[in-house]
Structures are given as C-alpha cells and as structure tokens.
Design a protein around this motif. Structure first.
Motif, short mmCIF file in Angstrom:
data_model
loop_
_atom_site.label_atom_id
_atom_site.label_comp_id
_atom_site.label_asym_id
_atom_site.label_seq_id
_atom_site.Cartn_x
_atom_site.Cartn_y
_atom_site.Cartn_z
N UNK A 31 26.30 -6.62 18.57
CA UNK A 31 25.54 -6.27 17.65
C UNK A 31 25.49 -6.49 15.41
N UNK A 32 26.48 -5.37 15.65
CA UNK A 32 26.34 -5.62 14.25
C UNK A 32 26.71 -7.30 13.62
N UNK A 33 27.73 -8.19 14.77
CA UNK A 33 28.08 -9.58 14.10
C UNK A 33 26.68 -10.35 14.54
N UNK A 34 25.49 -10.54 15.22
CA UNK A 34 24.49 -10.48 15.24
C UNK A 34 23.44 -10.32 13.73
N UNK A 35 23.68 -9.45 13.35
CA UNK A 35 22.66 -8.79 11.83
C UNK A 35 23.42 -9.06 11.13
N UNK A 36 24.44 -9.77 10.52
CA UNK A 36 25.34 -9.84 9.35
C UNK A 36 25.95 -11.16 9.94
N UNK A 37 24.97 -12.36 10.66
CA UNK A 37 25.52 -13.85 11.01
C UNK A 37 27.42 -14.07 10.80
N UNK A 38 27.65 -13.16 12.13
CA UNK A 38 29.51 -12.98 12.02
C UNK A 38 29.53 -12.83 13.37
#
Length: 360
Positions: free
Chosen positions: A123-130
């Motif tokens: 979910x962190x990757x989704x939030x940060x466009x990563x």
C-alpha cells in the motif's frame, strides 16, 4: 447542507476571517483582476485563500452551469479530479490508525485478483506512486462504450502480469494505484468507498455535501458542469469514459468544504500527527524534468516548502497549494478545460507571501 448553512458553520468555527482591512481589500482587487478571463457568461472559477487557519478570501466568477445560467459560488461543487488523491491517501491513513490495515500490507492481501507480478507491491508503494503498476488506460484496446468503473480497472490489471519497474525502485504517477487504494479502503472497512470517505473524513469535518459520486447515487448538490472551448464555443464536456473511477479522481467538493479540510490538516483533529507527517514526507523522488515537483508524499506533490496537487479531467482544471511555514493555502477550482490554474494559484499566493514564495 446548503451554502448559507455551511458558511454559518465556518463562521462559528472561526474559519472565515473577520472583515478585511485595507491591505486585504487591495488583495481582493488584485485577485479579481487575475480572474478577469472567468468573468461573465463563461465557465466559472472559485478561489479560496486560507491564512493562519482562516479563509481570508472566498471568490467566484463565471457560471457553474451555462445552460441554466447558474453563477459559480463558494458553495459550488467541482469535480476535483486528481486533487481527490489526497483524500484517498488520508482515508488509508485513517484506516491504518484504526488498525484495519497497515501501510506495508501487500496489495494482494486485499485484492487477491491481482496477478503474481504484483506480489511485492505494498500500500505504501501505491500511495507514493512507486508501485510500477501498468496504467490501466494503456490496457484498454479502445475507449469503451460504457464508463470504466473501479471493478473494471481491477479486472484490467488482473490480466496484466507485469510491472514497469520493481516496486520501490522508481516513480511513475499512477491512477491505477489510487483506484486500487479506493478498492482496498472499501474491503478493509466493509463499506463502499464513498461511504468510507463520508464516515472517516467528510462527516467529521462537516463537509456534508462533498461526495465521491457514482451514477446510481443522488445528484451532486450545487454541481458545476464541465466545459471545453471548441471552435470558439464553450461546449459541455462533463464526462469521459474514464471519469467514473473514484480513488484517483472522483470527488466533488466546494471551496467552502475544502476550507474545512485544509484547516484540519493544520492540526490533529482528523489525522494523528504521525499520519500527517507521513502524508507530507518525501517518499519518492520525481524525475528531474517534472516541473515544480521534487518528490511525492501520499497524495501530495512536494516542491521546496510547498505542498500541492493539481487535478485535470475533461471539463475541469483544479489546483491546491499549501505553504505550511507561512500557514498559507490557495485553492483554484474551475469547470473548464483551460487554462491550467497552477500559474494563477501561484500569483494569488504571492499576494499573501510578504517574504516571497517558499519555492523558487
């Protein structure tokens, strides 16, 4: 809640500033001059300036509905497009505070339909466009006859067993990722995404007319309709095949409702301090050629001392700027395809930045 009731709430809550002094009068005159292209029987604009936690300027010009000749007002609700992403990010952070999910959860924990290639995506990757996810629009053979829904995006991504890069190793702005975040929020909470937004964000803040709108829901109250200039005439262009997705851009709100949102970001009444710090942290460095964007947080672009986001969709152009060190924020919402409002918002911000802009 109608516009007069919302204004009363703002006044009671101390969010609207007291009557302007001479300096503020000069600023209002300057803003009106900057908005001259929006005056008259043309698609409109609503502008908000927040300073020291209060709305020191609320200004609207033009029309929210050309056909009905309805004037734009501070209570007019515009489709926010990608300005919606900050609300999607805040919803995920709220659910994390409640213990219903964690930011390091693999997205496949919540959306097992996704293919094996997405196993490392959190979910962190989704939030940060990563995340490296493929853009769902690139997976469509042609524009569909019906509007694409969030479930359709999930189905498209489920059939694409590949990523653009390994998660966490790059940056690529991703509408796909924020659509998935909306779906995750729904599954983790047991509510629809519009209902999650209403119960976790909008209702607690008094943003009772703000909504992630779906075609089967009640009409958006005080809605602005989108327009594009074609062959010298403004034509209604309110929806496209990709205008129905939610987590990446489906929210309607007014500047008066955004005043409540921006005021909440200055304190811990809605999000814990740790969540707000995470929202505005530089999680992903952006490409060198991206104008006025050094990094991406969660739903916010970062540039020097400025936090901002634009929102562009057919018939709407919007932007929100925050300068936290100066306790200053500017919102420009417009129901037209041009011009881009970012230069306008920077010019308006400069009127209150007595020491100069925080970002070059």
């Amino acid at each position: 809640m109608n516009a007069s009731a919302l204004l009363a709430l703002l006044l009671v809550g101390g969010i609207v500033a007291p009557p302007a002094d001479a300096a503020d009068d000069r600023r209002v005159t300057a803003v009106d001059a900057l908005l001259r292209d929006y005056a008259g029987e043309v698609p409109g604009v609503s502008v908000l300036v927040m300073h020291e936690g209060r709305a020191v300027l609320r200004r609207s010009h033009g029309l929210a509905d050309l056909e009905a000749a309805t004037p734009a007002s501070p209570g007019t609700r515009y489709r926010l497009a990608s300005v919606s992403k900050q609300f999607t990010a805040a919803t995920i952070l709220r659910l994390a505070e409640e213990g219903l999910l964690q930011l390091d959860d693999p997205v496949r924990r919540w959306l097992p339909e996704l293919p094996p290639a997405t196993a490392p995506v959190t979910l962190h990757h989704l939030l940060a466009h990563a995340s490296g996810l493929v853009d769902y629009e690139d997976l469509m053979d042609a524009l569909p006859a019906q509007q694409v829904q969030d479930a359709d995006v999930l189905a498209l991504l489920a059939g694409a067993d590949r990523l653009r890069f390994a998660p966490g190793t790059g940056y690529a702005y991703s509408n796909s990722g924020y659509v998935l975040l909306g779906l995750v929020a729904a599954r983790a909470s047991g509510q629809s995404f519009p209902e999650v937004l209403r119960t976790r964000l909008f209702a607690p803040l008094g943003m009772h007319g703000a909504v992630a709108w779906t075609a089967d829901a009640a009409p958006v109250a005080a809605r602005a309709w989108g327009y594009s200039l074609r062959d010298g005439r403004w034509q209604r262009t309110d929806q496209s095949p990709t205008s129905a997705t939610l987590g990446d851009g489906g929210i309607y709100a007014s500047i008066d409702e955004l005043a409540l949102w921006l005021a909440a970001l200055d304190g811990d009444t809605l999000l814990a301090d740790s969540s707000r710090q995470a929202m505005f942290a530089a999680h992903t460095t952006t490409p060198t050629g991206e104008d006025d964007v050094d990094a991406y947080g969660y739903g916010w672009r970062l540039h020097g001392g400025m936090q901002w986001h634009s929102g562009e969709t057919i018939g709407f152009r919007n932007v929100v700027l925050r300068f936290p060190q100066q306790r200053l924020a500017v919102v420009v919402l417009s129901n037209r395809n041009a011009p881009a409002p970012y230069p306008l918002a920077r010019a308006i911000a400069a009127l209150w930045q007595v020491s100069g802009p925080e970002a070059p």
